[in-house]
Motif scaffolding. Structure first.
Motif, PDB file in Angstrom:
ATOM      1  N   PRO A 199       0.788  -1.226   0.000  1.00 55.55           N
ATOM      2  CA  PRO A 199       0.000   0.000   0.000  1.00 55.55           C
ATOM      3  C   PRO A 199       0.824   1.282   0.000  1.00 55.55           C
ATOM      4  CG  PRO A 199      -0.093  -1.039   2.162  1.00 55.55           C
ATOM      5  CD  PRO A 199       0.637  -1.983   1.259  1.00 55.55           C
ATOM      6  N   ALA A 200       1.994   1.238   0.659  1.00 54.71           N
ATOM      7  CA  ALA A 200       2.759   2.478   0.826  1.00 54.71           C
ATOM      8  C   ALA A 200       4.241   2.155   0.748  1.00 54.71           C
ATOM      9  CB  ALA A 200       2.429   3.130   2.168  1.00 54.71           C
ATOM     10  N   VAL A 201       5.037   3.125   0.310  1.00 54.06           N
ATOM     11  CA  VAL A 201       6.476   2.900   0.160  1.00 54.06           C
ATOM     12  C   VAL A 201       7.264   4.091   0.707  1.00 54.06           C
ATOM     13  CG1 VAL A 201       6.229   1.418  -1.875  1.00 54.06           C
ATOM     14  CG2 VAL A 201       6.473   3.884  -2.161  1.00 54.06           C
ATOM     15  N   ALA A 202       8.567   3.885   0.868  1.00 58.37           N
ATOM     16  CA  ALA A 202       9.557   4.917   1.226  1.00 58.37           C
ATOM     17  C   ALA A 202       9.706   5.099   2.729  1.00 58.37           C
ATOM     18  CB  ALA A 202       9.270   6.253   0.583  1.00 58.37           C
ATOM     19  N   GLN A 203      10.597   5.969   3.125  1.00 60.49           N
ATOM     20  CA  GLN A 203      10.940   6.156   4.541  1.00 60.49           C
ATOM     21  C   GLN A 203       9.776   6.769   5.316  1.00 60.49           C
ATOM     22  OE1 GLN A 203      13.859   5.797   6.802  1.00 60.49           O
ATOM     23  NE2 GLN A 203      13.785   4.072   5.409  1.00 60.49           N
ATOM     24  N   VAL A 204       9.359   7.933   4.865  1.00 60.54           N
ATOM     25  CA  VAL A 204       8.123   8.478   5.406  1.00 60.54           C
ATOM     26  C   VAL A 204       7.081   8.009   4.409  1.00 60.54           C
ATOM     27  CG1 VAL A 204       6.814  10.537   5.965  1.00 60.54           C
ATOM     28  CG2 VAL A 204       9.269  10.454   6.390  1.00 60.54           C
ATOM     29  N   TYR A 205       6.240   7.078   4.860  1.00 60.34           N
ATOM     30  CA  TYR A 205       5.476   6.303   3.894  1.00 60.34           C
ATOM     31  C   TYR A 205       4.422   7.122   3.185  1.00 60.34           C
ATOM     32  CZ  TYR A 205       7.974   2.205   5.230  1.00 60.34           C
ATOM     33  OH  TYR A 205       8.963   1.307   5.431  1.00 60.34           O
ATOM     34  N   GLU A 206       4.443   6.944   1.858  1.00 56.20           N
ATOM     35  CA  GLU A 206       3.473   7.606   1.011  1.00 56.20           C
ATOM     36  C   GLU A 206       2.841   6.568   0.115  1.00 56.20           C
ATOM     37  OE1 GLU A 206       6.025  10.435  -0.767  1.00 56.20           O
ATOM     38  OE2 GLU A 206       5.763  11.899   0.837  1.00 56.20           O
ATOM     39  N   ALA A 207       1.718   6.926  -0.493  1.00 56.59           N
ATOM     40  CA  ALA A 207       1.028   5.972  -1.349  1.00 56.59           C
ATOM     41  C   ALA A 207       1.998   5.390  -2.365  1.00 56.59           C
ATOM     42  CB  ALA A 207      -0.135   6.656  -2.047  1.00 56.59           C
ATOM     43  N   ASN A 208       1.892   4.085  -2.592  1.00 58.59           N
ATOM     44  CA  ASN A 208       2.719   3.395  -3.564  1.00 58.59           C
ATOM     45  C   ASN A 208       2.537   4.057  -4.934  1.00 58.59           C
ATOM     46  OD1 ASN A 208       3.969   1.619  -5.258  1.00 58.59           O
ATOM     47  ND2 ASN A 208       3.091  -0.207  -4.295  1.00 58.59           N
ATOM     48  N   PRO A 209       3.614   4.616  -5.524  1.00 62.01           N
ATOM     49  CA  PRO A 209       3.456   5.326  -6.802  1.00 62.01           C
ATOM     50  C   PRO A 209       2.962   4.401  -7.913  1.00 62.01           C
ATOM     51  CG  PRO A 209       5.781   5.152  -6.168  1.00 62.01           C
ATOM     52  CD  PRO A 209       4.984   4.657  -5.016  1.00 62.01           C
ATOM     53  N   GLU A 210       3.184   3.097  -7.759  1.00 59.07           N
ATOM     54  CA  GLU A 210       2.674   2.181  -8.781  1.00 59.07           C
ATOM     55  C   GLU A 210       1.147   2.172  -8.814  1.00 59.07           C
ATOM     56  OE1 GLU A 210       4.430  -1.703  -8.633  1.00 59.07           O
ATOM     57  OE2 GLU A 210       6.458  -0.871  -8.633  1.00 59.07           O
ATOM     58  N   ASP A 211       0.527   2.565  -7.711  1.00 59.75           N
ATOM     59  CA  ASP A 211      -0.942   2.638  -7.676  1.00 59.75           C
ATOM     60  C   ASP A 211      -1.435   3.995  -8.167  1.00 59.75           C
ATOM     61  OD1 ASP A 211      -0.857   0.193  -6.505  1.00 59.75           O
ATOM     62  OD2 ASP A 211      -1.271   0.906  -4.475  1.00 59.75           O
ATOM     63  N   ALA A 212      -0.514   4.940  -8.301  1.00 58.52           N
ATOM     64  CA  ALA A 212      -0.929   6.319  -8.587  1.00 58.52           C
ATOM     65  C   ALA A 212      -0.956   6.552 -10.086  1.00 58.52           C
ATOM     66  CB  ALA A 212       0.027   7.291  -7.919  1.00 58.52           C
ATOM     67  N   PRO A 213      -1.839   7.373 -10.563  1.00 53.75           N
ATOM     68  CA  PRO A 213      -2.890   7.996  -9.761  1.00 53.75           C
ATOM     69  C   PRO A 213      -4.173   7.168  -9.765  1.00 53.75           C
ATOM     70  CG  PRO A 213      -2.766   9.050 -11.897  1.00 53.75           C
ATOM     71  CD  PRO A 213      -1.821   7.887 -11.941  1.00 53.75           C
ATOM     72  N   HIS A 214      -4.081   5.876 -10.116  1.00 56.07           N
ATOM     73  CA  HIS A 214      -5.276   5.047 -10.111  1.00 56.07           C
ATOM     74  C   HIS A 214      -5.794   4.921  -8.677  1.00 56.07           C
ATOM     75  CE1 HIS A 214      -7.953   2.301 -12.049  1.00 56.07           C
ATOM     76  NE2 HIS A 214      -7.694   1.341 -11.178  1.00 56.07           N
ATOM     77  N   GLY A 215      -7.086   4.823  -8.512  1.00 60.58           N
ATOM     78  CA  GLY A 215      -7.646   4.666  -7.165  1.00 60.58           C
ATOM     79  C   GLY A 215      -7.843   6.009  -6.497  1.00 60.58           C
ATOM     80  N   ILE A 216      -8.623   5.981  -5.411  1.00 61.94           N
ATOM     81  CA  ILE A 216      -8.867   7.216  -4.675  1.00 61.94           C
ATOM     82  C   ILE A 216      -7.820   7.337  -3.573  1.00 61.94           C
ATOM     83  CG2 ILE A 216     -11.330   7.406  -5.162  1.00 61.94           C
ATOM     84  CD1 ILE A 216     -11.880   6.024  -2.494  1.00 61.94           C
ATOM     85  N   ASN A 217      -7.405   8.562  -3.311  1.00 55.52           N
ATOM     86  CA  ASN A 217      -6.382   8.770  -2.296  1.00 55.52           C
ATOM     87  C   ASN A 217      -6.991   8.659  -0.900  1.00 55.52           C
ATOM     88  OD1 ASN A 217      -3.656   9.532  -1.514  1.00 55.52           O
ATOM     89  ND2 ASN A 217      -4.666  11.335  -0.648  1.00 55.52           N
ATOM     90  N   LYS A 218      -6.348   7.857  -0.047  1.00 57.20           N
ATOM     91  CA  LYS A 218      -6.780   7.788   1.347  1.00 57.20           C
ATOM     92  C   LYS A 218      -5.615   8.268   2.197  1.00 57.20           C
ATOM     93  CE  LYS A 218      -9.817   4.680   2.601  1.00 57.20           C
ATOM     94  NZ  LYS A 218     -10.446   3.362   2.946  1.00 57.20           N
ATOM     95  N   ALA A 219      -5.767   9.464   2.741  1.00 53.78           N
ATOM     96  CA  ALA A 219      -4.692  10.063   3.543  1.00 53.78           C
ATOM     97  C   ALA A 219      -4.547   9.282   4.846  1.00 53.78           C
ATOM     98  CB  ALA A 219      -5.019  11.525   3.824  1.00 53.78           C
ATOM     99  N   GLY A 220      -3.343   8.837   5.134  1.00 50.75           N
ATOM    100  CA  GLY A 220      -3.103   7.919   6.242  1.00 50.75           C
ATOM    101  C   GLY A 220      -3.548   8.448   7.595  1.00 50.75           C
ATOM    102  N   THR A 221      -3.889   7.517   8.464  1.00 44.56           N
ATOM    103  CA  THR A 221      -4.249   7.876   9.838  1.00 44.56           C
ATOM    104  C   THR A 221      -3.131   7.490  10.795  1.00 44.56           C
ATOM    105  OG1 THR A 221      -5.338   5.744  10.088  1.00 44.56           O
ATOM    106  CG2 THR A 221      -6.735   7.592   9.455  1.00 44.56           C
ATOM    107  N   LEU A 222      -1.979   7.047  10.243  1.00 44.19           N
ATOM    108  CA  LEU A 222      -0.871   6.600  11.085  1.00 44.19           C
ATOM    109  C   LEU A 222       0.321   7.522  10.917  1.00 44.19           C
ATOM    110  CD1 LEU A 222      -0.985   2.800  10.215  1.00 44.19           C
ATOM    111  CD2 LEU A 222      -1.768   3.869  12.334  1.00 44.19           C
ATOM    112  N   GLY A 223       1.301   7.387  11.826  1.00 43.32           N
ATOM    113  CA  GLY A 223       2.538   8.135  11.704  1.00 43.32           C
ATOM    114  C   GLY A 223       3.270   7.756  10.420  1.00 43.32           C
ATOM    115  N   GLY A 224       4.132   8.647   9.987  1.00 46.88           N
ATOM    116  CA  GLY A 224       4.833   8.455   8.721  1.00 46.88           C
ATOM    117  C   GLY A 224       5.779   7.272   8.713  1.00 46.88           C
TER     118      GLY A 224
END
Ligand SMILES: *[C@@H]1O[C@H](CO)[C@@H](O)[C@H](O)[C@H]1NC(C)=O
Ligand SMILES: *[C@@H]1O[C@H](CO)[C@@H](O)[C@H](O)[C@H]1NC(C)=O
Ligand SMILES: *[C@@H]1O[C@H](CO)[C@@H](O)[C@H](O)[C@H]1NC(C)=O
Ligand SMILES: *[C@@H]1O[C@H](CO)[C@@H](O)[C@H](O)[C@H]1NC(C)=O
Ligand SMILES: *[C@@H]1O[C@H](CO)[C@@H](O)[C@H](O)[C@H]1NC(C)=O
Ligand SMILES: CC(=O)N[C@H]1CO[C@H](CO)[C@@H](O)[C@@H]1O
Length: 667
Positions: free
Chosen positions: A595-620
């Motif tokens: 679902p998410a990648v990188a150090q401070v996790y962000e939406a997996n770019p392979e999913d982008a921009p397909h799908g609706i963005n769900k802004a995380g409810t957890l720490g980065g």
């Protein structure tokens, strides 16, 4: 027997009225979990013990920063008579030195230091490089090993020490309750199915996608639905709201709560992950105490995870760190009073060998050690498993890591072609992995051959309900839940065919939840008709209330699973604790979702921009979804099942299984 249990509850109630309990302190970062003050005793206040079950005791006295701890502390214990429980000052039993009372000498005194963070602000300061953000704790400690309290009742434990900072004398007061269970068993065999992370909402969703319904009425139900007894299990850990699989499985296997990551021990603060105070395991008790039924009982462990993973490891190992997987493999055959289970089936091959990618302890070949030292037969794929017809203990390891999930094993099989998954370290893919039902039925055959007379305990885990809920891969999680349910059906048939159904208690439960739920259905065709940028329009494909029409899954071949997973109408599902990701409600055909990648996790770019963005409810720093608070269901069927009705703590499950198996003290 209900009487003895109700005595336990009674004594707990009176004890609480006698002294105001040491309530859990609010906070997030503790110097040491479940340690109320500078003087700590494990097992902690309000622990419930099974009479005669073995346990270790650890005392730690702390001094912060420059302050050294008092090394002149004393530990005493007394049994409170029932009448005296209300007025502990006027008690005919005087406190007795702990060593004298237990006739067990402590280990040599120890000293060490560790550091901790007082709160989130201190922790994050330290993360940004402030070396002064942590607090040093100096520790003086003793441990008493292999204690037994044989007499049921209520005990008071007192740790007296000096707070060196203030010079004040302090006392940590604890209440321990010792519960008896009868020696006469209700059932010869117990199967404990664990759907790791499984909640009622997931069961509802799995039912919905797999069972036919007419006018909103199911025409067929889940096997779990047909269990006569249903209860709820409270799953907090000893020092946090949200439990992990290690300490929750330990509660089932020991009757003690513990801390995140801990297996069969209370987490102390010492550097070693192997010296923490242990608790006797259900499997050890079964080996030790079922002799009265004609011999030690059998033990079976089946999982779709690594056999060293938390839930299976909790059946046989003792360590504060569930990640010590190489040592956990060793503990099965070499630990203190090793369990040496009769059946061990699952993944985790890389911790048995030192070949390609192997990580075994000291490079030992544990396949060979298990077979040479303990007589195990080893099998490494589905055909070898099904062909095994023997009576010898069986070690079946089918993957270098966790088994692939049901959807990849059975539908998207191309995803199995991963180099290096072979359990023996050949570097090849493990293309012929068994399903959960293959493993459970073979395991039952072996246990039955070895212990028909004496009885047995099997823990069988559908591990990837949890492992796929973490990356928010709901299709894979629900498929593994259905695999568990179908396995339960096949198990019931097998027990009946073998005349064991009247002797066998079946429990189906979970260890903790995930905050998964379904809030409607989605028309994926309409969803996909919009441009990736049209997020608002995409969301209009989610139907709620009167527009939450039925999903289009069908199980025409009656195998218990939907025939097609990539369907037009599917479930609008989500969780409450997740990283930022993009959601398209569609099956991930190329393998588990990331679902998410990188150090401070962000939406997996392979999913982008397909799908609706769900802004995380957890720490980065969180890459995947997390466990949740809710009570988990427990379904029970067979002799003794009535004990599991109602709301209960996860530690009570241990006491109830011990009662069903008649693991009371043998004088
Ligand atoms: C202490 O207990 C004894 C006998 O159990 C009783 O006679 C006595 O009154 C009690 N004393 C107090 C102060 O409660
Ligand atoms: C902690 O203990 C180590 C030795 O075990 C010692 O070298 C170190 O100085 C101690 N740290 C503090 C802050 O006391
Ligand atoms: C950290 O603490 C030490 C000693 O307590 C002190 O000398 C030092 O200045 C502190 N450093 C910071 C960055 O606060
Ligand atoms: C593994 O090696 C370490 C270090 O040589 C040794 O202390 C330990 O006893 C070994 N463990 C086993 C199980 O052989
Ligand atoms: C498995 O993957 C390898 C490359 O990683 C490929 O050469 C091979 O054809 C694949 N086998 C199957 C059955 O898909
Ligand atoms: C281990 C890790 O991922 N640490 C990251 C946690 O988040 C902070 C920012 O909030 C990053 O700086 C760290 O790299």
């Amino acid at each position: 027997m209900v009487k003895v249990l109700s005595f336990a509850l009674f004594s707990l109630a009176t004890a609480i009225s006698a002294v105001s309990a040491q309530l859990d302190r609010p906070g997030q970062f503790y110097r040491l979990g479940a340690c109320p003050d500078l003087g700590c005793v494990f097992p902690p206040d309000r622990t419930n013990f099974l009479a005669g079950a073995k346990f270790d005791v650890r005392v730690e006295v702390h001094g912060e920063d420059q302050i050294q701890p008092d090394t002149d502390y004393s530990l005493s214990i007394r049994k409170l008579s029932k009448a005296d429980t209300k007025d502990r000052k006027n008690n005919s039993n005087k406190p007795v030195d702990f060593t004298k009372f237990t006739k067990v000498q402590p280990d040599a005194p120890e000293a060490w230091n560790f550091s901790y963070f007082k709160d989130a602000a201190a922790y994050w300061k330290s993360q940004s490089g402030d070396k002064n953000a942590s607090t040093i704790v100096n520790v003086a400690s003793s441990a008493w090993r292999n204690i037994q309290l044989r007499e049921p009742g209520t005990y008071e434990v007192l740790l007296k020490y000096q707070d060196k900072a203030s010079g004040n004398q302090k006392t940590s007061q604890l209440i321990w309750n010792v519960n008896a269970v009868p020696k006469k068993r209700k059932a010869k065999n117990v199967i404990l199915f664990i759907g790791d992370g499984m909640t009622t909402a997931m069961i509802t969703a799995a039912r919905l996608i797999s069972k036919p319904h007419v006018s909103g009425l199911y025409q067929k139900r889940m096997h779990m639905d047909q269990f006569p007894v249903l209860g709820h299990v409270m799953t907090h850990s000893v020092d946090s709201l949200i439990t992990d699989s290690a300490n929750s499985a330990s509660a089932y296997n020991t009757g003690h709560k513990s801390s995140s990551g801990a297996l069969g021990v209370y987490a102390d603060s010492s550097p070693s992950p192997f010296d923490d105070p242990k608790q006797e395991l259900l499997a050890q008790l079964l080996r030790r105490r079922s002799k009265k039924n004609g011999g030690k009982g059998g033990v079976g462990i089946v999982t779709t995870a690594e056999v060293q993973d938390a839930t299976p490891a909790a059946v046989f190992s003792h360590t504060r760190q569930r990640g010590e997987k190489a040592t956990i493999v060793d503990q099965m055959i070499h630990g203190q009073d090793p369990v040496v289970a009769d059946v061990i089936l699952g993944g985790g091959g890389k911790f048995f060998h030192s070949k390609n990618g192997g990580k075994s302890l000291n490079g030992t070949d544990y396949y060979e050690a298990y077979s040479k030292e303990r007589g195990y037969k080893t099998v490494f794929d589905r055909d070898e498993l099904l062909a095994y017809n023997g009576k010898d203990p069986l070690l079946g390891i089918f993957h270098s890591s966790n088994l692939d999930v049901w959807l990849d094993r059975n539908v998207y099989k191309g995803n199995l072609n991963q180099t290096g998954s072979d359990p023996r370290g050949s570097g090849l893919p493990a293309l012929n992995q068994p399903n959960l039902d293959d493993m459970v039925i073979k395991g039952l055959e072996v246990l039955d051959k070895r212990y028909r007379k004496e009885g047995w305990f099997m823990m069988a885990e559908a591990a990837s309900v949890d492992k796929m809920m973490h990356p928010l891969d709901y299709d894979r999680a629900l498929a593994d839940l259905l695999e568990l349910d179908n396995t339960i059906g096949k198990t019931k048939d097998w027990l009946k065919r073998n005349n064991l159904d009247k002797d066998t208690l079946i429990l189906t439960t979970a260890d903790h939840g995930h905050s998964f739920d379904v809030y409607g259905s989605v028309d994926t065709q309409y969803f996909n008709s919009f441009l990736d940028s049209q997020e608002v329009e995409k969301k209009n494909s989610i139907g709620t209330y009167e527009n939450s029409g039925w999903p289009s899954y069908v199980d025409a071949d009656g195998d218990g699973f939907p025939d097609e997973w990539n369907v037009r109408y599917t479930l609008a599902a989500g969780t409450a604790g997740f990283p930022t990701h993009r959601e398209d409600f569609q099956v991930n055909v190329n393998g588990a979702r990331i679902p998410a990648v990188a150090q401070v996790y962000e939406a997996n770019p392979e999913d982008a921009p397909h799908g609706i963005n769900k802004a995380g409810t957890l720490g980065g720093n969180e890459s995947v979804g997390v466990h949740s608070l809710q009570d988990v269901p427990i379904f029970a069927s067979g002799p003794g099942s009535e004990l599991f009705a109602g709301v209960q703590d996860n530690t009570e499950i241990f006491h109830k299984i011990a009662e069903v198996l008649g693991l009371g003290e043998q004088k």
